[in-house]
Design a protein around this motif. Structure first.
Motif, short mmCIF file in Angstrom:
data_model
loop_
_atom_site.label_atom_id
_atom_site.label_comp_id
_atom_site.label_asym_id
_atom_site.label_seq_id
_atom_site.Cartn_x
_atom_site.Cartn_y
_atom_site.Cartn_z
N ALA A 2 7.80 13.24 25.08
CA ALA A 2 6.78 12.19 25.08
C ALA A 2 7.33 10.94 25.74
CB ALA A 2 6.32 11.88 23.67
N ILE A 3 6.60 10.41 26.71
CA ILE A 3 6.95 9.15 27.36
C ILE A 3 5.98 8.08 26.89
CG2 ILE A 3 7.23 7.93 29.55
CD1 ILE A 3 9.25 10.18 29.14
N GLY A 4 6.52 6.99 26.38
CA GLY A 4 5.71 5.86 25.95
C GLY A 4 6.35 4.56 26.41
N PHE A 50 11.63 7.47 25.63
CA PHE A 50 11.71 8.92 25.88
C PHE A 50 11.90 9.56 24.51
CE2 PHE A 50 13.43 12.96 27.08
CZ PHE A 50 13.03 13.21 28.39
N ASP A 51 10.83 10.17 23.98
CA ASP A 51 10.87 10.68 22.59
C ASP A 51 11.32 9.59 21.63
OD1 ASP A 51 9.93 13.20 23.19
OD2 ASP A 51 11.92 14.06 23.45
N GLN A 52 10.76 8.41 21.79
CA GLN A 52 11.02 7.25 20.94
C GLN A 52 12.38 6.60 21.18
OE1 GLN A 52 8.53 5.99 18.85
NE2 GLN A 52 7.35 7.55 19.95
N THR A 53 13.17 7.13 22.12
CA THR A 53 14.46 6.54 22.46
C THR A 53 14.28 5.54 23.60
OG1 THR A 53 15.67 8.52 21.80
CG2 THR A 53 16.79 7.00 23.29
N PRO A 54 14.63 4.25 23.40
CA PRO A 54 14.48 3.27 24.48
C PRO A 54 15.42 3.56 25.64
CG PRO A 54 14.72 2.20 22.33
CD PRO A 54 15.10 3.64 22.15
N LEU A 55 14.91 3.43 26.85
CA LEU A 55 15.70 3.62 28.06
C LEU A 55 15.95 2.27 28.73
CD1 LEU A 55 13.83 6.68 29.68
CD2 LEU A 55 15.73 6.70 28.02
N ALA A 56 16.99 2.20 29.54
CA ALA A 56 17.21 1.01 30.37
C ALA A 56 16.02 0.86 31.31
CB ALA A 56 18.51 1.16 31.15
N THR A 57 15.31 -0.26 31.19
CA THR A 57 14.00 -0.40 31.85
C THR A 57 13.95 -1.67 32.68
OG1 THR A 57 12.97 0.72 29.96
CG2 THR A 57 11.50 -0.49 31.43
N ARG A 58 13.25 -1.57 33.81
CA ARG A 58 13.04 -2.73 34.69
C ARG A 58 11.55 -2.91 34.91
NH1 ARG A 58 16.94 0.40 35.93
NH2 ARG A 58 15.71 1.74 37.28
N PRO A 63 1.14 14.52 23.13
CA PRO A 63 1.62 13.20 22.72
C PRO A 63 1.29 12.91 21.25
CG PRO A 63 -0.41 12.99 23.98
CD PRO A 63 -0.03 14.45 24.04
N ARG A 64 2.06 11.99 20.70
CA ARG A 64 1.84 11.58 19.31
C ARG A 64 0.95 10.36 19.21
NH1 ARG A 64 7.91 12.89 19.11
NH2 ARG A 64 7.91 11.17 20.58
N VAL A 65 0.71 9.73 20.37
CA VAL A 65 -0.11 8.50 20.40
C VAL A 65 -1.12 8.63 21.54
CG1 VAL A 65 -0.10 6.00 20.60
CG2 VAL A 65 1.88 7.17 19.59
N VAL A 66 -2.40 8.41 21.23
CA VAL A 66 -3.45 8.44 22.25
C VAL A 66 -4.28 7.17 22.14
CG1 VAL A 66 -3.56 10.97 22.24
CG2 VAL A 66 -5.09 9.68 20.75
N ILE A 67 -4.99 6.85 23.22
CA ILE A 67 -5.84 5.65 23.25
C ILE A 67 -7.18 5.95 22.60
CG2 ILE A 67 -7.04 4.01 24.74
CD1 ILE A 67 -4.05 3.59 24.70
N ALA A 68 -7.57 5.11 21.65
CA ALA A 68 -8.86 5.28 21.00
C ALA A 68 -9.99 5.08 22.00
CB ALA A 68 -9.00 4.29 19.84
N GLY A 69 -10.98 5.96 21.95
CA GLY A 69 -12.15 5.83 22.81
C GLY A 69 -11.94 6.24 24.24
#
Length: 301
Positions: A170-172, A139-147, A24-30
């Motif tokens: 990457a899923i974010g 999904f790789d920074q592409t927004p998906l239709a989300t509920r 991933p390109r983003v992780v949680i600090a600590g």
């Protein structure tokens, strides 16, 4: 005859490794130790990942993929981190970055966590914490239709185009206020080839070579045939793909010197590997051959 110059040595130096992505390109600090998948080209078996010039525990998967275990001290504070790869010969790759963010919105898991390349679309369930109305799955920074299901779960529609090829993604998530989450890995797996039959299924020891016809399905253009034998490594065979259901391969005499078993597999360019097909190398003895062809002995009185 004629005059000749002195000899000079030409040293061929391989190109440096190339970094194309870090997931991933983003992780949680600590949040403790983080596992990163590093993709690119030209990684050697001694390659190491460096984060902020510190060597971290690295697992070599292939010339295109490394896995890096980032210790907690390197993700303890907020901000971007520089990452590169150093090959065993000392050559360094280009830089990539990942970022540590506050523990606000957080993803803990996805279901499913992988899919088969070329498959149909599906609903992805993302579980975590602090999801808000208007949240989007990325999904790789592409927004998906989300509920939004609840503050701990969202669902999103993954279209077939996003899983058309093998690879890591990457899923974010991102809330409507712009707050982003950590990222987790989603893997698109190859749809592997399948061997249904080989002909011949046995050869005699001492043969100079053997031509083998392999039938099955999902043999892609560029598919390879590999053979292995006890006490020897895996070797690529000379082969010719006829179509997606047939391949011809040549087994050299080195593999036919002594009786035993040869294990054949087909590997597609997307790294999908087939089931194993076995060729028997039989002792060059008529009695043994006849017993083999006759099948199990009849033990009835």
């Amino acid at each position: 005859g004629g005059n000749r110059s002195n000899a000079m040595t030409l040293t061929i130096v391989p190109p440096p490794p190339l970094l194309t992505s870090v997931i991933p390109r983003v992780v949680i600090a600590g949040a403790g130790t983080a596992l990163l998948f590093v993709s690119g080209e030209g990684f050697d078996s001694a390659a190491k990942v460096l984060v902020e010039e510190t060597v971290v525990a690295t697992t070599f998967s292939s010339a295109r993929e490394l896995r890096a275990s980032i210790p907690a001290p390197l993700t303890a504070t907020l901000g971007p981190r520089r990452l590169l790869v150093r090959n065993g010969d000392g050559q360094l790759s280009n830089l990539q970055h990942f970022e540590t963010i506050p523990a606000r919105t957080r993803i803990t898991s996805t279901s499913p966590s992988e899919a088969i390349a070329g498959g149909s679309g599906f609903v992805l369930t993302v579980t975590g914490a602090n999801f808000k109305t208007g949240a989007s799955v990325l999904f790789d920074q592409t927004p998906l239709a989300t509920r939004l299901v609840s503050s701990s779960q969202v669902q999103a529609d993954v279209t077939p185009e996003l899983i058309a090829k093998v690879g890591l993604h990457a899923i974010g998530t991102r809330n409507s206020d712009g707050g982003g989450s950590n990222e987790v890995i989603f893997r698109v797996m190859p749809d592997p080839p399948f061997i249904s039959a080989i002909d011949p299924s046995f050869v005699l020891e001492g043969a100079s070579a053997a031509s083998v016809s392999i039938t099955g399905e999902k043999f892609q253009p560029g598919a390879l045939v590999r053979v292995s034998q006890e006490g020897r490594g895996i070797v690529r065979l000379e082969s010719n793909r006829i179509d997606d259901r047939a391949i011809e391969a040549r087994v050299p005499g080195d593999f036919l010197r002594t009786a035993g078993s040869l294990l054949l597999t087909v590997e597609n360019p997307d790294f999908g590997v087939s089931n194993i097909a076995t060729i028997k190398v039989l002792i060059k003895d008529p009695l043994v051959i006849n017993e083999f062809l006759a099948g199990p002995a009849d033990n009835t009185a």
